[in-house]
Design a protein around this motif. Structure first.
Motif, PDB file in Angstrom:
ATOM      1  N   ILE A   1       0.834  -1.206   0.000  1.00 32.76           N
ATOM      2  CA  ILE A   1       0.000   0.000   0.000  1.00 32.76           C
ATOM      3  C   ILE A   1       0.866   1.253   0.000  1.00 32.76           C
ATOM      4  O   ILE A   1       0.574   2.230  -0.696  1.00 32.76           O
ATOM      5  N   ILE A   2       1.965   1.216   0.764  1.00 31.90           N
ATOM      6  CA  ILE A   2       2.877   2.366   0.814  1.00 31.90           C
ATOM      7  C   ILE A   2       3.504   2.609  -0.560  1.00 31.90           C
ATOM      8  O   ILE A   2       3.588   3.747  -1.039  1.00 31.90           O
ATOM      9  N   PHE A   3       3.940   1.519  -1.202  1.00 33.93           N
ATOM     10  CA  PHE A   3       4.505   1.646  -2.552  1.00 33.93           C
ATOM     11  C   PHE A   3       3.461   2.190  -3.527  1.00 33.93           C
ATOM     12  O   PHE A   3       3.750   3.042  -4.364  1.00 33.93           O
ATOM     13  N   MET A   4       2.242   1.672  -3.404  1.00 35.56           N
ATOM     14  CA  MET A   4       1.181   2.113  -4.300  1.00 35.56           C
ATOM     15  C   MET A   4       0.825   3.575  -4.055  1.00 35.56           C
ATOM     16  O   MET A   4       0.527   4.323  -4.995  1.00 35.56           O
ATOM     17  N   ALA A   5       0.877   4.006  -2.798  1.00 29.65           N
ATOM     18  CA  ALA A   5       0.562   5.394  -2.460  1.00 29.65           C
ATOM     19  C   ALA A   5       1.514   6.356  -3.161  1.00 29.65           C
ATOM     20  O   ALA A   5       1.114   7.462  -3.557  1.00 29.65           O
ATOM     21  N   ALA A   6       2.776   5.934  -3.325  1.00 23.76           N
ATOM     22  CA  ALA A   6       3.748   6.776  -4.027  1.00 23.76           C
ATOM     23  C   ALA A   6       3.338   6.959  -5.486  1.00 23.76           C
ATOM     24  O   ALA A   6       3.428   8.063  -6.041  1.00 23.76           O
ATOM     25  N   ALA A   7       2.872   5.865  -6.110  1.00 21.65           N
ATOM     26  CA  ALA A   7       2.425   5.941  -7.499  1.00 21.65           C
ATOM     27  C   ALA A   7       1.163   6.794  -7.625  1.00 21.65           C
ATOM     28  O   ALA A   7       0.999   7.555  -8.590  1.00 21.65           O
ATOM     29  N   VAL A   8       0.272   6.685  -6.639  1.00 19.63           N
ATOM     30  CA  VAL A   8      -0.958   7.484  -6.645  1.00 19.63           C
ATOM     31  C   VAL A   8      -0.632   8.962  -6.475  1.00 19.63           C
ATOM     32  O   VAL A   8      -1.220   9.821  -7.135  1.00 19.63           O
ATOM     33  N   LEU A   9       0.318   9.259  -5.587  1.00 13.54           N
ATOM     34  CA  LEU A   9       0.735  10.649  -5.383  1.00 13.54           C
ATOM     35  C   LEU A   9       1.268  11.247  -6.680  1.00 13.54           C
ATOM     36  O   LEU A   9       0.999  12.413  -7.002  1.00 13.54           O
ATOM     37  N   PHE A  10       2.005  10.447  -7.446  1.00  8.57           N
ATOM     38  CA  PHE A  10       2.527  10.908  -8.735  1.00  8.57           C
ATOM     39  C   PHE A  10       1.377  11.304  -9.663  1.00  8.57           C
ATOM     40  O   PHE A  10       1.446  12.339 -10.341  1.00  8.57           O
ATOM     41  N   GLN A  11       0.312  10.493  -9.690  1.00 14.18           N
ATOM     42  CA  GLN A  11      -0.830  10.801 -10.555  1.00 14.18           C
ATOM     43  C   GLN A  11      -1.562  12.053 -10.088  1.00 14.18           C
ATOM     44  O   GLN A  11      -2.048  12.840 -10.903  1.00 14.18           O
TER      45      GLN A  11
ATOM     46  N   VAL B   1      -7.641  13.066 -14.899  1.00 11.80           N
ATOM     47  CA  VAL B   1      -8.552  13.093 -13.753  1.00 11.80           C
ATOM     48  C   VAL B   1      -9.110  11.700 -13.496  1.00 11.80           C
ATOM     49  O   VAL B   1      -9.172  11.245 -12.347  1.00 11.80           O
ATOM     50  N   ALA B   2      -9.507  11.020 -14.571  1.00 13.59           N
ATOM     51  CA  ALA B   2     -10.059   9.674 -14.437  1.00 13.59           C
ATOM     52  C   ALA B   2      -9.028   8.705 -13.862  1.00 13.59           C
ATOM     53  O   ALA B   2      -9.333   7.902 -12.967  1.00 13.59           O
ATOM     54  N   ALA B   3      -7.802   8.782 -14.361  1.00 10.97           N
ATOM     55  CA  ALA B   3      -6.737   7.895 -13.875  1.00 10.97           C
ATOM     56  C   ALA B   3      -6.461   8.140 -12.398  1.00 10.97           C
ATOM     57  O   ALA B   3      -6.293   7.190 -11.619  1.00 10.97           O
ATOM     58  N   ALA B   4      -6.430   9.408 -11.995  1.00 15.74           N
ATOM     59  CA  ALA B   4      -6.178   9.737 -10.593  1.00 15.74           C
ATOM     60  C   ALA B   4      -7.332   9.275  -9.711  1.00 15.74           C
ATOM     61  O   ALA B   4      -7.111   8.740  -8.615  1.00 15.74           O
TER      62      ALA B   4
END
Length: 226
Positions: A147-157, A201-204
Motif C-alpha cells: 500500500i505504501i509503494f502504491m501510495a507513491a504511485a498514486v501521489l505521482f498521478q 482526472v479519471a486515472a487519478a
C-alpha cells in the motif's frame, strides 16, 4: 454485488474518459484553424515567442502520442498534430509547449513530478506483487508495504493534475495572445484541452479509489488478527 459495481466503475471511468478525448479530438481535427498553421508551426512560434529557441519540435509516432521530453528539450507531436492545420492540432501543440515553458521557468509541480518518477516507477512495478502476497498469505505487514509503494504511485498521478491543468492554461494564453487562434475558436480549443485533461482526472480518481479499497482491506485484516 458491491464489488461488481465497484469494479464496473473503475473500468468504465477510464473508458469513458478515453472515448471523450478521442471523440472530441476527432471532431475538432476536422475543423481547420483560421490561421492555417500546422501544429509544428504553432509549437515553433510559441517556443520562439518565449525565447525557447533550443527546444526542438519533432514528429513523433503513434496516435495522440504528443509529449514534451525534458531530457532532450523536445516537443514531439503525433503525425496528425505535427502536420495538421486544425484547431485540435493547434491546441495540443500549444499544450506540449506549455510543458516546455514550465520546464524553463522551473514550475514547482513539474519539478516535484520529475523527482517523483523513480519512486512512482518502483511503486507501480512492485506494489501489486506485495499486495497480492499480503492478501493471499494474509500477511498484513506485506500488504501495508504494498500500500505504501502504491501510495507513491498514486501521489505521482495526483501531482500530474496541476501540471496538466497549468500547461493547458499556459497553452490558451499563448495561442490567444499570439493570434494563433481567433477569439471564436477559443471555445473549441478549450474543449480539446478539457477532454484531454479528463483522462488524467479519471486515472487519478481510479487510483485513489483502489488505494482506499486496499486500505479498507488492510484495516479489516488487522481487525481479524486482533
Amino acid at each position: 454485488m458491491l464489488y461488481i459495481i465497484y469494479f464496473a466503475i473503475i473500468v468504465l471511468i477510464p473508458i469513458w474518459a478515453q472515448m471523450r478525448v478521442k471523440n472530441t479530438f476527432a471532431k475538432y481535427s476536422r475543423v481547420a484553424s483560421l490561421s492555417y498553421r500546422r501544429g509544428a508551426e504553432v509549437a515553433r512560434e510559441i517556443l520562439n515567442a518565449n525565447g525557447l529557441y533550443d527546444v526542438g519540435v519533432e514528429e513523433g509516432h503513434g496516435f495522440l502520442s504528443d509529449h514534451y521530453d525534458p531530457r532532450t528539450k523536445t516537443v514531439r507531436l503525433s503525425p496528425e498534430n505535427y502536420h495538421g492545420q486544425s484547431i485540435a492540432a493547434a491546441a495540443v501543440a500549444a499544450h506540449e509547449c506549455g510543458h516546455a515553458i514550465q520546464d524553463a521557468q522551473e514550475y514547482a509541480f513539474l519539478r516535484f513530478r520529475h523527482a517523483m518518477v523513480p519512486i512512482a516507477n518502483i511503486g507501480s512495478n512492485f506494489s501489486w506483487i506485495l499486495i497480492f502476497i499480503g492478501i493471499l498469505a494474509h500477511i498484513s505487514g506485506m500488504l501495508l508495504l504494498g500500500i505504501i509503494f502504491m501510495a507513491a504511485a498514486v501521489l505521482f498521478q495526483i501531482i500530474t493534475l496541476p501540471v496538466e491543468f497549468n500547461a493547458s492554461s499556459r497553452a490558451m494564453d499563448q495561442v490567444v495572445s499570439l493570434g494563433l487562434i481567433s477569439n471564436n475558436e477559443e471555445r473549441e480549443a478549450r474543449k480539446v484541452l478539457n477532454a484531454a485533461a479528463l483522462t488524467y482526472v479519471a486515472a487519478a480518481a481510479v487510483a485513489v479509489l483502489e488505494l482506499l479499497r486496499l486500505v479498507l482491506i488492510f484495516t479489516g485484516m488487522n481487525r481479524d488478527e486482533d
